[in-house]
Design an enzyme around this catalytic site. Sequence first.
Site, short mmCIF file in Angstrom:
data_model
loop_
_atom_site.label_atom_id
_atom_site.label_comp_id
_atom_site.label_asym_id
_atom_site.label_seq_id
_atom_site.Cartn_x
_atom_site.Cartn_y
_atom_site.Cartn_z
N SER A 1 0.85 -1.19 0.00
CA SER A 1 0.00 0.00 0.00
C SER A 1 0.89 1.24 0.00
O SER A 1 2.02 1.20 0.51
CB SER A 1 -0.87 0.01 1.26
OG SER A 1 -1.51 1.27 1.43
N TYR B 1 -1.70 -0.57 10.19
CA TYR B 1 -1.76 -0.93 8.76
C TYR B 1 -0.51 -0.43 8.04
O TYR B 1 0.13 -1.17 7.29
CB TYR B 1 -3.02 -0.34 8.13
CG TYR B 1 -3.19 -0.67 6.68
CD1 TYR B 1 -3.64 -1.92 6.29
CD2 TYR B 1 -2.91 0.26 5.69
CE1 TYR B 1 -3.80 -2.24 4.94
CE2 TYR B 1 -3.06 -0.04 4.35
CZ TYR B 1 -3.51 -1.29 3.99
OH TYR B 1 -3.66 -1.60 2.66
N ALA C 1 2.44 0.29 9.27
CA ALA C 1 3.62 -0.46 9.73
C ALA C 1 3.65 -1.85 9.09
O ALA C 1 4.71 -2.32 8.67
CB ALA C 1 3.62 -0.56 11.24
N LYS D 1 2.33 -2.83 6.23
CA LYS D 1 2.63 -2.75 4.81
C LYS D 1 4.07 -2.28 4.56
O LYS D 1 4.69 -2.67 3.58
CB LYS D 1 1.63 -1.83 4.10
CG LYS D 1 0.21 -2.42 4.06
CD LYS D 1 0.17 -3.77 3.37
CE LYS D 1 -1.26 -4.27 3.19
NZ LYS D 1 -1.32 -5.51 2.38
#
Length: 194
Positions: A123, A136, A138, A140
């Site tokens: 992402s 999220y 961290a 990704k």
Amino acid sequence: AIAERFASARMNIVIHYMHSHEAANEVARRCMNAGSQVMTVAADLRDRSQLHRMAERLAASGLQPDILVNNAGRSHYGMLADLTEEEWDDVMAVNLKGTFLCSQIFMPHMVSQRYGRIINVSSVWGISGASCEVAYSASKGGVNAFTKALARELAPSGVTVNAVAPGAVRTAMLGNLAEDEIRMLEEEIPAGGG
């Protein structure tokens, strides 16, 4: 969409799901209509034993993935101060541990045949970070580092490892955002949203 794109190239497809049995079957029907052979399998990506059973089932059906797309994702929207350890662990387990386990379980076949492709869906938040999406972002970011390191490790074996880092995509994961928040995300897209 990923499965359907591969089906348009007449590739054999394995569709993994955890809870969305009917949605997986609907995608499978569309892929079969495109001429692909399709199998659906359920497993919890956080559980090595379930993934081993899934791999055994695929092998028994004569399916050894040449291309692995690690696409499962879990998000959490909220302030870090309010994030529980269980929520943190769940996001990390699906996004990062699931990518690790699937890669580790399915790469030996690729290495032995000296050909394979591992594609990790990351992402933009794994690159730039997002407010109220610390876990999220961290996870990704971890996927990005994992991808770079594994690419170096597997390159001599003819296996490539890459990540794609899309921006916001209108999926169920964005379901907790209000329409004005969606519009703000769309305004950040240089080519326009929608």
